[in-house]
Design a protein around this motif. Sequence first.
Motif, PDB file in Angstrom:
ATOM      1  N   HIS A 425       9.783   3.144   0.179  1.00 57.59           N
ATOM      2  CA  HIS A 425       8.114   3.532  -0.355  1.00 57.59           C
ATOM      3  C   HIS A 425       7.986   2.572  -0.755  1.00 57.59           C
ATOM      4  N   ARG A 426       8.302   1.608  -1.522  1.00 60.17           N
ATOM      5  CA  ARG A 426       8.143   0.158  -2.375  1.00 60.17           C
ATOM      6  C   ARG A 426       7.888  -0.965  -1.149  1.00 60.17           C
ATOM      7  N   ALA A 427       9.279  -0.447   0.128  1.00 61.88           N
ATOM      8  CA  ALA A 427       8.993  -1.618   0.841  1.00 61.88           C
ATOM      9  C   ALA A 427       7.023  -1.650   1.224  1.00 61.88           C
ATOM     10  N   ARG A 428       6.741  -0.298   2.163  1.00 60.25           N
ATOM     11  CA  ARG A 428       6.000  -0.207   2.416  1.00 60.25           C
ATOM     12  C   ARG A 428       4.193  -0.292   2.021  1.00 60.25           C
ATOM     13  N   ILE A 429       4.542  -0.237   0.702  1.00 60.09           N
ATOM     14  CA  ILE A 429       3.650  -0.127  -0.401  1.00 60.09           C
ATOM     15  C   ILE A 429       3.409  -1.277  -0.391  1.00 60.09           C
ATOM     16  N   VAL A 430       4.257  -2.551  -0.199  1.00 58.91           N
ATOM     17  CA  VAL A 430       4.282  -3.624  -0.952  1.00 58.91           C
ATOM     18  C   VAL A 430       3.261  -4.663   0.403  1.00 58.91           C
ATOM     19  N   ARG A 431       4.112  -4.006   1.297  1.00 58.84           N
ATOM     20  CA  ARG A 431       3.629  -4.958   2.476  1.00 58.84           C
ATOM     21  C   ARG A 431       1.748  -4.587   2.513  1.00 58.84           C
ATOM     22  N   LEU A 432       1.639  -2.950   2.388  1.00 55.33           N
ATOM     23  CA  LEU A 432       0.128  -3.114   2.359  1.00 55.33           C
ATOM     24  C   LEU A 432      -0.845  -3.434   1.758  1.00 55.33           C
ATOM     25  N   ILE A 433      -0.590  -4.087  -0.466  1.00 58.48           N
ATOM     26  CA  ILE A 433      -0.731  -4.728  -1.240  1.00 58.48           C
ATOM     27  C   ILE A 433      -1.141  -6.006  -0.369  1.00 58.48           C
ATOM     28  N   GLU A 434      -0.226  -6.551   0.481  1.00 57.03           N
ATOM     29  CA  GLU A 434      -0.300  -8.411   0.988  1.00 57.03           C
ATOM     30  C   GLU A 434      -1.346  -7.895   1.957  1.00 57.03           C
ATOM     31  N   ASN A 435      -1.085  -6.838   2.825  1.00 56.09           N
ATOM     32  CA  ASN A 435      -1.788  -6.994   3.977  1.00 56.09           C
ATOM     33  C   ASN A 435      -4.012  -6.244   2.832  1.00 56.09           C
ATOM     34  N   LEU A 436      -3.814  -6.726   2.746  1.00 56.37           N
ATOM     35  CA  LEU A 436      -4.711  -6.334   1.370  1.00 56.37           C
ATOM     36  C   LEU A 436      -5.381  -7.219   0.881  1.00 56.37           C
ATOM     37  N   THR A 437      -4.601  -8.201   0.665  1.00 59.49           N
ATOM     38  CA  THR A 437      -4.552  -9.645  -0.592  1.00 59.49           C
ATOM     39  C   THR A 437      -4.840 -10.652   0.229  1.00 59.49           C
ATOM     40  N   TYR A 438      -3.099 -10.597   1.033  1.00 63.66           N
ATOM     41  CA  TYR A 438      -3.272 -12.032   1.711  1.00 63.66           C
ATOM     42  C   TYR A 438      -3.457 -12.141   3.278  1.00 63.66           C
ATOM     43  N   GLY A 439      -2.890 -10.935   3.736  1.00 63.98           N
ATOM     44  CA  GLY A 439      -2.350 -10.501   5.277  1.00 63.98           C
ATOM     45  C   GLY A 439      -4.175 -10.524   6.383  1.00 63.98           C
ATOM     46  N   ALA A 440      -4.009  -9.809   6.834  1.00 62.53           N
ATOM     47  CA  ALA A 440      -4.854  -9.420   7.911  1.00 62.53           C
ATOM     48  C   ALA A 440      -5.975  -8.634   7.726  1.00 62.53           C
ATOM     49  N   GLY A 441      -5.324  -7.641   6.863  1.00 62.47           N
ATOM     50  CA  GLY A 441      -6.655  -7.039   5.945  1.00 62.47           C
ATOM     51  C   GLY A 441      -7.459  -7.767   5.102  1.00 62.47           C
ATOM     52  N   ALA A 442      -7.184  -8.968   4.628  1.00 57.89           N
ATOM     53  CA  ALA A 442      -6.985 -10.181   2.986  1.00 57.89           C
ATOM     54  C   ALA A 442      -8.855  -9.431   2.970  1.00 57.89           C
TER      55      ALA A 442
END
Length: 488
Positions: A425-442
């Motif tokens: 759960h921690r990993a999934r939430i972290v990756r979603l935050i990464e997606n929204l801030t740095y990644g493909a969904g920046a």
Amino acid sequence: MYLKTGEEFIQDMIDMNFELYIDGGKISGKSVVNHPQVRPMMNALATTYDMQHEEKLKDFLLTKSHLTGETISRWTHVAQTVEDLIRKVDITRYANRRIGMCSFRCVHNAFPAMLATAKKIDEAKGTNYYKNAIEYIKYFQKNDLIGCPAMTDPKGDRLLKAHEQDDPDMYLRVVEKDKDGIVLRGAKLCQTGSVCAHEKFVAPSTTHYPGSEDYAVCCAVPGNAKGIKNISVRYSQDARRKEGLEWDIGNVKYGFHETVVIFDDVFVPWERVFMCGEVEFTGMLVNLAGACHRPTTGGCKTGWSDILIGAVQAYAEINGTANVSHVREKITDMIMHNETMYSCGIAACVKAQMYEGAGMIPDIILANNTKYVASKAVYDLVRLAEDITGGIITTLPSEREFKNPEIAHYLARFYAGADEKPAEHRARIVRLIENLTYGAGALCHSAAHGGGSGQACKITMYHASKGEPLQSRVSDAKRLCGIKEESE
């Protein structure tokens, strides 16, 4: 009434047989639709179509066309009331929150600007653009289409006008006209969803001046028209999509795809042309299009940020820090930034004006203010998200490591959260935050430049304020400190 389903939309994209340059080669048809860098965007747009068929959303997402009286999607509607404009902001926020990214159903924002400008040109020049625009919008609504705004030109030397460039194709231009239509040559950059849309809505990216008549063109082009070449861009998480991973993507189903679009002598029939050479009207079109589109940012970025706020709250709960005072305060700040963006969009809609024969166009100053506020607010949102989440956004091991039987038990142990919340759960939430801030969904880059840069908004606001709004403030200031006006 005809409203597409998501499945029908996907079939449309297959039938259009787009060609896409990607991975050093060229693909077409189903290979485009199912490519791991394209499919997430197809999924997102298909979901917006399926929403229209949900019973609980029909009153929210559907309306009557003022042109035909038929029931249509609000994503093809030309706003005729303040309520229509507010609903446009709200449905954008809803859709973006539901898919966790931009829904890209906003090309209709330009329709009132196109109609108003075409009408003015017809009155001045005796052209037939307004009828063309009306008939095109009817076609767009009847077939429940998606359009890709094609506005951003390469621009070359930014200090030179379009016709002064060493390379004349640095702005999209008309290179040929005859009794049947026009021929376009050049390119449009930053084309989000160009291989996921039925139509391209071509318009100038800036005001043009005498000498640049060939660049003063507004028209509609089928997305698969002969001579169009789509070249894929690269997002930071594209490699992860190709690895067949899930957690590491963040947003496991939906995502972006953009292209550079080359117009290699693309023919456009006259009935799809709404401006051609009337350079003195480009400023009107560009400014009104900005006013029509930019309040939607108040829904677009807030829907997106709703997910970021929710993800950060979820992460704080995993950490056991959700009730720590400074964490609550920072999440509250995130909510305040978000609702400020939303409020700006609503205010621009409430102060809208009706343009005869076109529709409601939001207040130009407040519309640009919405986009400018958003272009800055999202950086505060992301900063707060990073502050609460910590360095794990950039230091989390790959999903592959979490699933490696030799070491999985270590990661399951040391990434576990409070109250035995699982490491996954921690990993999934972290990756979603990464997606929204740095990644493909920046979120930051989209807010900074999508729909026009913050600087473009400031320039428009200043010029729109040079008349009565600014001068009346000057007069009031002089009055209050005892300076008499020269006319007194």
